[in-house]
Write a protein that holds these residues in place. Structure first.
Motif, PDB file in Angstrom:
ATOM      1  N   ARG A   1     -10.836 -44.996 -57.734  1.00 25.12           N
ATOM      2  CA  ARG A   1     -10.856 -46.439 -57.510  1.00 25.12           C
ATOM      3  C   ARG A   1     -12.309 -46.869 -57.364  1.00 25.12           C
ATOM      4  O   ARG A   1     -13.015 -46.395 -56.479  1.00 25.12           O
TER       5      ARG A   1
ATOM      6  N   SER B   1     -14.633 -53.468 -59.427  1.00 26.24           N
ATOM      7  CA  SER B   1     -14.676 -54.109 -60.737  1.00 26.24           C
ATOM      8  C   SER B   1     -15.709 -55.228 -60.701  1.00 26.24           C
ATOM      9  O   SER B   1     -16.315 -55.505 -59.672  1.00 26.24           O
TER      10      SER B   1
ATOM     11  N   ASN C   1     -15.048 -58.288 -60.877  1.00 25.71           N
ATOM     12  CA  ASN C   1     -14.445 -59.494 -60.317  1.00 25.71           C
ATOM     13  C   ASN C   1     -14.204 -59.289 -58.828  1.00 25.71           C
ATOM     14  O   ASN C   1     -13.584 -58.300 -58.431  1.00 25.71           O
TER      15      ASN C   1
ATOM     16  N   TYR D   1     -10.955 -57.461 -56.860  1.00 22.40           N
ATOM     17  CA  TYR D   1     -10.244 -56.589 -57.800  1.00 22.40           C
ATOM     18  C   TYR D   1     -10.917 -55.222 -57.833  1.00 22.40           C
ATOM     19  O   TYR D   1     -12.118 -55.094 -57.566  1.00 22.40           O
ATOM     20  N   GLU D   2     -10.122 -54.205 -58.174  1.00 19.60           N
ATOM     21  CA  GLU D   2     -10.631 -52.849 -58.355  1.00 19.60           C
ATOM     22  C   GLU D   2     -10.222 -52.323 -59.723  1.00 19.60           C
ATOM     23  O   GLU D   2      -9.198 -52.736 -60.274  1.00 19.60           O
TER      24      GLU D   2
ATOM     25  N   GLN E   1      -6.763 -49.456 -65.205  1.00 21.65           N
ATOM     26  CA  GLN E   1      -6.031 -50.649 -64.803  1.00 21.65           C
ATOM     27  C   GLN E   1      -6.865 -51.430 -63.804  1.00 21.65           C
ATOM     28  O   GLN E   1      -7.454 -50.847 -62.883  1.00 21.65           O
ATOM     29  N   ILE E   2      -6.928 -52.743 -63.973  1.00 17.63           N
ATOM     30  CA  ILE E   2      -7.587 -53.614 -63.012  1.00 17.63           C
ATOM     31  C   ILE E   2      -6.508 -54.204 -62.116  1.00 17.63           C
ATOM     32  O   ILE E   2      -5.547 -54.800 -62.611  1.00 17.63           O
ATOM     33  N   VAL E   3      -6.629 -54.009 -60.811  1.00 20.78           N
ATOM     34  CA  VAL E   3      -5.610 -54.471 -59.871  1.00 20.78           C
ATOM     35  C   VAL E   3      -6.263 -55.366 -58.821  1.00 20.78           C
ATOM     36  O   VAL E   3      -7.427 -55.187 -58.465  1.00 20.78           O
ATOM     37  N   ARG E   4      -5.464 -56.324 -58.364  1.00 19.47           N
ATOM     38  CA  ARG E   4      -5.924 -57.208 -57.290  1.00 19.47           C
ATOM     39  C   ARG E   4      -5.677 -56.529 -55.953  1.00 19.47           C
ATOM     40  O   ARG E   4      -4.621 -55.948 -55.725  1.00 19.47           O
ATOM     41  N   LEU E   5      -6.651 -56.602 -55.056  1.00 11.56           N
ATOM     42  CA  LEU E   5      -6.527 -55.958 -53.759  1.00 11.56           C
ATOM     43  C   LEU E   5      -5.477 -56.665 -52.917  1.00 11.56           C
ATOM     44  O   LEU E   5      -5.359 -57.897 -52.958  1.00 11.56           O
TER      45      LEU E   5
ATOM     46  N   THR F   1      -5.608 -60.417 -50.904  1.00  6.90           N
ATOM     47  CA  THR F   1      -6.609 -61.316 -51.470  1.00  6.90           C
ATOM     48  C   THR F   1      -5.907 -62.300 -52.395  1.00  6.90           C
ATOM     49  O   THR F   1      -5.015 -61.933 -53.157  1.00  6.90           O
TER      50      THR F   1
ATOM     51  N   PRO G   1      -5.870 -65.111 -55.498  1.00  7.00           N
ATOM     52  CA  PRO G   1      -6.609 -65.327 -56.740  1.00  7.00           C
ATOM     53  C   PRO G   1      -7.722 -66.340 -56.528  1.00  7.00           C
ATOM     54  O   PRO G   1      -7.640 -67.214 -55.664  1.00  7.00           O
TER      55      PRO G   1
END
Length: 256
Positions: A200, A203, A205, A208-209, A229-233, A236, A238
């Motif tokens: 992990r 990223s 953004n 995001y990770e 894969q980009i995932v939102r923590l 958090t 948007p």
């Protein structure tokens, strides 16, 4: 419905005095198939299956060169005693990394590269005068990554600026220790899932990770990054959309 007459054999099977009406009731299940009853019944409208639709099929696409697998090629570690029975649990991870440093003095570049201060700290591991907990080589982990039924050795090395070198090693039947993974990144966390090593990393953004799964490739005999894969923590929201620009107001200068 068509008229139905009972065969003599059927009529004879009923006791005397039983009316024809009772006989008809007894044979009602057999008569259910007469006429239109029991025919196919429509299940209603069903959605039409749709597959991928190629856009602009007549356009000539660009030629794509073979992808670089990006994984580090397997490297046999020099200067260590043979591993018995392919048991990597008996390998000292600090001695292993020190042997790699002795075998490859050019350690500042590549996926296994590290800065000089980290090299000096690794060389001092276990020596008198080094403060406790200052050895950059972390506690090792073990997992069968290649599917051969034997554990591989996963080593982490702390680098400056929250960077980390993550490496994996396997032992072959001849007792040689083979490095099958090496990557250096700014790491948020490392996980083991099945036969994969999961990294992990931040990223580009906020909130995001980027999650990268490294998997064993039997053809290349090394671990390769196979999925990203980009995932939102969690927790958090948007990013809020910017407010629309306000309409310009007419200037009042020069008005009475």
């Amino acid at each position: 419905m068509r008229a139905f007459s009972f065969p003599a054999a059927v009529s004879a099977s009923f006791p005397a005095g039983v009316s024809a009406a009772l006989i008809a009731l007894a044979l009602l299940p057999l008569l259910a198939g007469c006429g239109d009853a029991g025919g196919p019944v429509g299940a209603g409208a069903t959605p039409t299956a749709s597959g991928p639709v190629q856009l602009w099929p007549d356009r000539k696409g660009a030629s794509v060169p073979p992808a670089d697998p990006e994984g580090a090629p397997p490297v046999y570690v020099q200067g260590l005693a043979p591993v018995r029975d392919q048991n990597v649990h008996e390998v000292d991870p600090v001695a292993l990394v020190q042997a790699e440093l002795r075998a490859g003095p050019d350690t500042g570049v590549g996926p296994a590269g590290m800065p000089p201060q980290t090299v000096a700290a690794i060389e001092a591991c276990g020596q008198e005068g080094q403060p406790p907990g200052k050895c950059p080589v972390l506690t090792p982990y073990y997992r069968d990554l290649t599917g051969n039924g034997r554990d591989e050795l996963v080593v982490g090395i702390e680098l400056p600026d929250r960077m980390m070198s993550v490496r994996a090693y396997t032992a072959d039947p001849d007792g040689r220790l083979n490095r099958i993974m090496a990557t250096t990144q700014t790491v948020v966390g490392v996980e083991l899932a099945g036969q994969d090593v999961i990294l992990r990393v931040p990223s580009g953004n906020p909130g995001y990770e980027l999650i990268t799964a490294w998997s064993w490739d039997g053809k290349q005999h090394t671990m390769l990054p196979t999925r990203e894969q980009i995932v939102r923590l969690p927790g958090t929201a948007p990013s809020a959309s910017p407010s629309p620009p306000k309409p310009l107001q007419p200037s009042l200068e020069g008005t009475p």
